[in-house]
Scaffold this motif. Structure first.
Motif, short mmCIF file in Angstrom:
data_model
loop_
_atom_site.label_atom_id
_atom_site.label_comp_id
_atom_site.label_asym_id
_atom_site.label_seq_id
_atom_site.Cartn_x
_atom_site.Cartn_y
_atom_site.Cartn_z
N MET A 10 0.83 -1.19 0.00
CA MET A 10 0.00 0.00 0.00
C MET A 10 0.87 1.26 0.00
O MET A 10 0.51 2.25 -0.63
CB MET A 10 -0.95 0.00 1.21
CG MET A 10 -2.02 -1.08 1.15
SD MET A 10 -3.10 -1.04 2.58
CE MET A 10 -4.31 0.14 2.01
N TRP A 11 1.99 1.16 0.74
CA TRP A 11 2.86 2.32 0.81
C TRP A 11 3.48 2.62 -0.55
O TRP A 11 3.58 3.78 -0.97
CB TRP A 11 3.95 2.11 1.87
CG TRP A 11 4.75 3.34 2.14
CD1 TRP A 11 6.00 3.62 1.72
CD2 TRP A 11 4.31 4.51 2.84
NE1 TRP A 11 6.39 4.87 2.13
CE2 TRP A 11 5.35 5.44 2.83
CE3 TRP A 11 3.13 4.84 3.49
CZ2 TRP A 11 5.27 6.68 3.43
CZ3 TRP A 11 3.04 6.09 4.09
CH2 TRP A 11 4.10 6.99 4.05
N ARG A 12 3.85 1.55 -1.27
CA ARG A 12 4.42 1.74 -2.62
C ARG A 12 3.39 2.34 -3.57
O ARG A 12 3.71 3.19 -4.39
CB ARG A 12 4.97 0.43 -3.17
CG ARG A 12 6.36 0.13 -2.61
CD ARG A 12 6.89 -1.11 -3.19
NE ARG A 12 6.29 -2.16 -2.35
CZ ARG A 12 6.39 -3.44 -2.52
NH1 ARG A 12 7.07 -3.91 -3.52
NH2 ARG A 12 5.83 -4.30 -1.70
N LYS A 13 2.14 1.89 -3.44
CA LYS A 13 1.08 2.46 -4.29
C LYS A 13 0.91 3.94 -3.97
O LYS A 13 0.74 4.76 -4.87
CB LYS A 13 -0.23 1.72 -4.08
CG LYS A 13 -0.31 0.41 -4.79
CD LYS A 13 -1.69 -0.20 -4.64
CE LYS A 13 -1.78 -1.51 -5.39
NZ LYS A 13 -3.13 -2.10 -5.31
N LEU A 14 0.94 4.28 -2.67
CA LEU A 14 0.82 5.67 -2.27
C LEU A 14 1.93 6.50 -2.92
O LEU A 14 1.67 7.57 -3.48
CB LEU A 14 0.88 5.82 -0.75
CG LEU A 14 0.96 7.26 -0.22
CD1 LEU A 14 -0.34 8.02 -0.51
CD2 LEU A 14 1.27 7.27 1.25
N THR A 74 3.60 5.81 -5.61
CA THR A 74 3.35 5.88 -7.05
C THR A 74 2.30 6.94 -7.36
O THR A 74 2.46 7.75 -8.27
CB THR A 74 2.90 4.50 -7.59
OG1 THR A 74 3.91 3.56 -7.31
CG2 THR A 74 2.63 4.55 -9.09
N TYR A 75 1.20 6.93 -6.59
CA TYR A 75 0.14 7.92 -6.80
C TYR A 75 0.64 9.34 -6.54
O TYR A 75 0.30 10.27 -7.28
CB TYR A 75 -1.06 7.62 -5.91
CG TYR A 75 -1.76 6.32 -6.23
CD1 TYR A 75 -1.72 5.76 -7.51
CD2 TYR A 75 -2.45 5.63 -5.25
CE1 TYR A 75 -2.35 4.57 -7.81
CE2 TYR A 75 -3.10 4.42 -5.53
CZ TYR A 75 -3.04 3.90 -6.81
OH TYR A 75 -3.68 2.71 -7.08
N HIS A 128 -0.71 16.97 -3.35
CA HIS A 128 -0.56 15.63 -2.75
C HIS A 128 -1.75 15.31 -1.86
O HIS A 128 -2.16 16.14 -1.05
CB HIS A 128 0.72 15.54 -1.90
CG HIS A 128 1.96 15.36 -2.71
ND1 HIS A 128 2.42 14.14 -3.10
CD2 HIS A 128 2.83 16.28 -3.21
CE1 HIS A 128 3.52 14.29 -3.81
NE2 HIS A 128 3.79 15.59 -3.89
N THR A 129 -2.30 14.12 -2.05
CA THR A 129 -3.38 13.64 -1.20
C THR A 129 -2.74 12.97 0.01
O THR A 129 -1.86 12.12 -0.15
CB THR A 129 -4.28 12.64 -1.94
OG1 THR A 129 -4.73 13.22 -3.16
CG2 THR A 129 -5.46 12.22 -1.08
N GLU A 130 -3.16 13.38 1.17
CA GLU A 130 -2.60 12.82 2.40
C GLU A 130 -3.43 11.63 2.87
O GLU A 130 -4.66 11.65 2.77
CB GLU A 130 -2.54 13.89 3.49
CG GLU A 130 -1.63 15.06 3.17
CD GLU A 130 -0.17 14.67 3.01
OE1 GLU A 130 0.31 13.79 3.76
OE2 GLU A 130 0.50 15.24 2.13
#
Length: 166
Positions: A1-5, A7-8, A19-21
């Protein structure tokens, strides 16, 4: 999930978006990192204590075990404060403390001047039979006995025995 965050967030940055927090995700990551430290130490302690069980009684080096336990206690003390309220921390601390409480008894019992009558007295106090003549007799056999429950009685008896030897 952290890697996806990540990437996003990189995509948001690429397109000039704010940036979305995700504070929950950051909190989970922080807790997982803390737990990883705790469980690493927990596994190290369990593995090491388990390895003590197979040491033949005549080859037990209490000083080495004490040094390793002190190192584990130091690592335990250095864990972040937030971890010290987790059930796994209490289990880890109990494992270290119990073995640490056992070491003075083991040191007294490992005295080369111990005679069968002294072992007999310990067996009477603990109501546990030690098969000292068995060639497979190892530290595990000692640790299975209820030594901590009878620690004071055994220490009084063995300390008197040691003083008498001197």
């Amino acid at each position: 999930m952290w890697r996806k965050l990540q990437t996003y967030q990189n995509g948001e940055e690429l397109f000039g978006l704010p940036h979305t927090e995700y504070p929950e995700l950051a909190q989970i990551r922080k807790e997982l990192n803390l737990l990883q430290k705790l469980y690493k130490l927990y596994n190290d302690v369990i593995d090491r204590v388990s390895s003590y069980y197979d040491i033949p009684w005549g080859e037990v080096n209490i000083e080495e075990i004490n040094n390793e336990l002190m190192e584990f206690q130091n690592r335990c003390r250095k864990l972040p404060k937030g971890l010290k309220e987790w059930p796994a921390f209490f289990a880890l601390k109990k494992t270290i403390d119990d073995f640490n409480d056992m070491c003075p008894l083991l040191e007294l019992m490992a005295n080369k001047a111990m005679k069968p009558r002294h072992w007999q007295r310990i067996m009477e106090v603990t109501k546990y039979v030690f098969e000292l003549d068995n060639e497979d007799f190892c530290l595990k056999n000692i640790l299975e006995a209820p030594l901590l429950q009878n620690k004071e009685d055994i220490e009084v008896f063995l300390n008197g025995f040691i003083k008498f030897q001197l």
